[in-house]
Design an enzyme around this catalytic site. Structure first.
Site, PDB file in Angstrom:
ATOM      1  N   SER A 287       5.462   1.991  -4.566  1.00 20.43           N
ATOM      2  CA  SER A 287       4.448   2.553  -5.466  1.00 20.43           C
ATOM      3  C   SER A 287       4.538   4.066  -5.454  1.00 20.43           C
ATOM      4  O   SER A 287       5.007   4.657  -4.481  1.00 20.43           O
ATOM      5  CB  SER A 287       3.053   2.143  -5.002  1.00 20.43           C
ATOM      6  OG  SER A 287       2.679   2.893  -3.858  1.00 20.43           O
ATOM      7  N   ASP A 288       4.075   4.708  -6.524  1.00 24.26           N
ATOM      8  CA  ASP A 288       3.857   6.147  -6.425  1.00 24.26           C
ATOM      9  C   ASP A 288       2.724   6.357  -5.423  1.00 24.26           C
ATOM     10  O   ASP A 288       2.008   5.415  -5.068  1.00 24.26           O
ATOM     11  CB  ASP A 288       3.513   6.743  -7.800  1.00 24.26           C
ATOM     12  CG  ASP A 288       3.805   8.245  -7.837  1.00 24.26           C
ATOM     13  OD1 ASP A 288       3.951   8.863  -6.746  1.00 24.26           O
ATOM     14  OD2 ASP A 288       3.892   8.817  -8.929  1.00 24.26           O
TER      15      ASP A 288
END
Ligand SMILES: *[C@@H]1O[C@H](CO)[C@@H](O)[C@H](O)[C@H]1NC(C)=O
Ligand SMILES: *[C@@H]1O[C@H](CO)[C@@H](O)[C@H](O)[C@H]1NC(C)=O
Ligand SMILES: *[C@@H]1O[C@H](CO)[C@@H](O)[C@H](O)[C@H]1NC(C)=O
Ligand SMILES: *[C@@H]1O[C@H](CO)[C@@H](O)[C@H](O)[C@H]1NC(C)=O
Length: 775
Positions: A287-288
């Site tokens: 994920s960011d």
């Protein structure tokens, strides 16, 4: 990072203490001195990686597993596994933006290459791969010394869709094929080509349709990008697909934004179905930073944190940058929202990458890159490649006369003016590290001429004219004037999108006033990631030359000076369209549409769909010599064999004015080959960048495509010599277009190839079905 937690901070603190010693690294796991773990299956290099990963997962308890789902993965001391920080960055050199990397002795710095937008302007695949190899040498050296990780969340391959985007500087520009080739080349350089022995693991980010940071009250944490199937397929997905298929990247990162109402990190269609099932990612999806927390807390996408954790993992997320999954995954399993098998699936993907990196092979010095150390960082060869990259990437936009290059005989004194004239850190842009050293433009020019230095404006904001006077006086005395103007991270950056395209503050006035007063020729050098509307300077006869230097890296000033004085010949080309400022008035940044909708007054985006006025077009770039092109050979008719299974049973359909699905064609070795003779008729040896665009057959209202880049070839041609350039164009990949349902098709009929802006050639594609070849 959006949210944070005590857990995250505590583990981070421990990590910083452990890493700051800078000494040779202890084994991460499977220490040969540890008689207990040596015998465990996951430590046995004689087993396959799959067997080792399964063995390891079988030994882990649930509470241990969930703490491996986050970037600051916890240690599992009872089986001899240390903690690991997954987050390191290496966009254009080893960076200390992520907590996994620190610059401490004996690693005080690393080679800082130009920002990506500049490097891409070289259109040189082998340069991009060479930079990746140098960066991964330095990264491995720092890992061996205990100051960096092996998992790098670079490159950023989002399409530079809107000229205002603050992170456009990090990207390989607006063209999907250019961006995809950059991604594949840089990733190959970073990872090496041995799939089971990764040098470092790269990551293509941010998937997908992420290219807005903070504009007009809308930010990336809340933005819902409304994207058509057509634009997804032929624009936003292309660089990611090429990164996975051709670059064999070990990781993809999902973004903060939603796409059509679903957070990308919670969308099984994007992660499981597209990246993993269709593209066959051999690696992990991350994920960011705090994306999962963001879609729960900021977007309120789920009502409980356990649902957010379950949605993310079930969608195909394997690793969370941020603490969220470590905190909530076990409860999600307890509540029955997620099974332990789902958690195991994520761990298989992350642990496999760690195994491929050799992290479970015991003694790090036994690794093929285990002998890299401080002597391999900031070497003269590496720093020279940083200079080479800047020299190849800087673009000559204007050269009236031609006055350039300057001459050391006639231009003995040079007035060097402007807020970026003595730039250092500005030259390395964002996601940088600590450079080995800098050559500023002032220093670079000082190697060729006596300089009179005046800033003209204190900073790029250039709020007043207080310092104009001394700058104008300097220009009156000098034999030539170089103004180094433009932007920096205060104007365009992560979380900062621009509001306009003009030079900030009074910069334009400074350029015009200095140019009007100059005794000698005035040259404007622009530092910026995004395009700038410099129509005033383009039209000003007193400004005889304009260079775009992008953010040219640690050696940027040397490259600028070498180009100004003709030691090197400019060969860079713009990787983005330079629009006039007025373009923005018809174009909210939040409108993702690539295609023009003329009736609605929407102009379309990028050279592929926009045909209005430009300051400088995509692909523009001058040189100090002159090339003449001739087409030596090219086919005029090419038959496209159709897939027998679908079209074999007899019906003689007339395909000649249809567009055939790519999946119905036998694409394998279907290439069009052009041979182009490039003659250098000038008096200087030079490198030429040959661009080939295609225009699909007329009547394709559905694709609404102006033209598209199908090939770029870089060739060195000595003065008065000629080189034959062979250009191979893959018909299915490059001459195809995408319909409004997102289906890729090859239009039959006349495709027009535009070669180097001067030659045009038509190729007729004809479908060959039922054994009848129409030609
Ligand atoms: C591309 O870059 C590489 C690495 O710097 C260089 O050796 C090569 O000459 C360049 N290609 C051309 C055609 O200039
Ligand atoms: C240029 O910048 C360098 C490094 O920041 C500094 O040491 C030097 O004094 C500056 N030169 C001038 C003339 O301002
Ligand atoms: C053949 O194709 C034509 C045109 O699409 C169609 O009208 C016709 O019914 C087809 N014939 C057979 C035998 O499928
Ligand atoms: C196929 O269609 C094209 C364009 O409509 C036409 O020129 C051509 O004569 C047709 N060929 C056959 C075999 O029907």
């Amino acid at each position: 990072m959006g949210g944070s937690s005590l857990l995250f901070s505590v583990v981070l603190l421990v990590l910083v203490v452990v890493l700051s010693s800078g000494e040779a690294r202890e084994p991460f796991a499977c220490d040969p001195k540890d008689g207990n773990t040596k015998k465990m299956g996951f430590c046995k290099v004689s087993l396959t990686i799959g067997e080792r990963v399964n063995d390891l997962i079988g030994r882990l308890r649930m509470e241990e597993k969930v703490r491996l789902l986050v970037n600051n993965a916890a240690a599992v001391p009872r089986i001899g596994i240390k903690g690991y920080e997954w987050w390191s960055e290496a966009l254009h050199g080893v960076s200390n933006v992520g907590p996994g990397t620190k610059f401490t002795p004996p690693f005080p710095a690393a080679t800082s290459f130009p920002q990506v937008i500049t490097t891409v302007a070289s259109f040189n695949l082998s340069l991009w791969e060479a930079i990746g190899r140098v960066v991964s040498d330095e990264a491995r050296a720092m890992y061996n010394g205990g100051t960096a990780g092996l998992t790098y969340w670079s490159p950023n391959v989002n399409i530079f869709r809107d000229p205002r985007w603050g992170r456009g500087q990090e990207t390989p520009g607006e063209d999907p094929v250019l961006a995809g080739r950059y991604a594949a080349s840089y990733v190959r350089g970073l990872q090496g080509t041995d799939a089971n022995r990764l040098k470092v693991a790269a990551c293509c980010k941010h998937f997908t349709a992420y290219d807005l940071d903070n504009w007009n009250g809308v930010d990336r944490f809340h933005f819902n990008a409304q994207v058509s199937k057509q634009d997804i397929e032929d624009t936003f997905d292309v660089p990611f697909r090429m990164c996975v298929n051709e670059g064999k990247v070990a990781s993809v990162m999902c973004s903060y934004n939603q796409v059509n109402g679903v957070p990308t990190c919670a969308d099984p269609n994007l992660l499981k179905k597209t990246i993993r099932a269709q593209w066959h990612l051999h690696g992990y999806i991350v994920s960011d930073c705090d994306s999962v927390g963001v879609f729960y807390s900021n977007q309120h996408y789920t009502s409980t944190p356990e649902e957010a954790a379950a949605d993310a993992i079930k969608a195909g997320l394997d690793l969370d940058c941020g603490p969220f999954l470590a905190v909530h995954t076990q409860d999600a399993v307890k509540k029955g929202l997620l099974s332990e098998a789902d958690v195991n699936g994520a761990l298989v993907n992350t642990l496999t990458v760690q195994m491929r990196l050799g992290m479970f092979d015991g003694e790090p010095s036994a690794h093929p890159y285990g002998n890299l150390g401080p002597k391999d960082v900031c070497t003269p060869a590496h720093q020279n490649l940083a200079l080479e990259a800047a020299t190849q990437g800087i673009v000559l936009l204007k050269n009236n006369g031609p006055v350039l290059p300057l001459s050391t005989h006639r231009h003995r004194t040079v007035a060097v003016i402007g807020p970026n004239s003595n730039a250092t850190v500005t030259m390395i842009g964002n996601y940088a590290g600590i450079a080995c050293g800098y050559t500023s433009p002032l220093q670079g020019i000082g190697r060729y001429a006596q300089v009179i230095h005046r800033v003209g404006c204190e900073n790029v904001a250039c709020g007043n004219e207080n310092q104009f006077g001394p700058a104008i006086n300097a220009a009156r005395q000098a034999d030539a004037t170089v103004l180094v103007m433009g932007l920096d991270q205060s104007i365009e950056a992560e979380t900062v999108d621009r509001v306009g395209l003009f030079l900030p503050g009074r910069q334009q006035d400074l350029v015009s006033k200095v140019a009007a007063a100059s005794k000698g020729p005035t040259i404007l050098v622009l530092m910026s990631g995004g395009p700038v509307d410099v129509t005033f300077a383009k039209n000003d006869p007193r400004v005889v030359g304009i260079f775009w230097a992008g953010y040219p890296g640690q050696a940027g000033g040397a490259a600028i000076a070498d180009l100004l004085f003709g030691k090197a010949n400019p060969g860079g080309k713009l990787p983005v369209t330079w629009y006039p400022h007025e373009y923005l008035t018809k174009l909210p940044m939040t409108n993702m549409g690539m295609r023009a909708r003329k009736k609605a007054g929407y102009p379309g985006r990028t050279y592929r769909f926009y045909n209005g006025p430009v300051v400088y077009p995509f692909g523009h770039g001058l040189t100090y010599t002159h090339f003449v092109h001739t087409l030596a050979s090219a086919p005029t008719v090419v038959s496209v064999p159709l897939n027998g299974h679908r079209h074999g049973h007899a019906n003689v359909t007339n395909f000649s004015n249809r567009a055939i699905r790519v999946t119905h064609a036998r694409c394998g070795k279907l290439f069009i080959t052009l041979q182009v003779d490039v003659k250098n008729v000038g008096s200087r040896d030079a490198t030429h960048t040959l661009l080939v665009f295609s225009v699909p057959p007329p009547g394709g209202a559905q694709w609404a495509l102006e033209k598209q880049l199908v090939a770029f070839e870089k060739v060195h041609v000595p003065a008065n010599a000629q080189q034959r350039v062979r250009v191979n164009i893959h018909v299915c990949k490059l001459l195809s277009v995408v319909d409004t349902s997102g289906i890729r098709r090859i239009p039959m009929g006349q495709h027009s190839l535009h070669i180097a802006d001067v030659l045009q050639h038509s190729v007729s594609l004809q479908a060959a079905a039922l054994g009848i070849i129409k030609s």
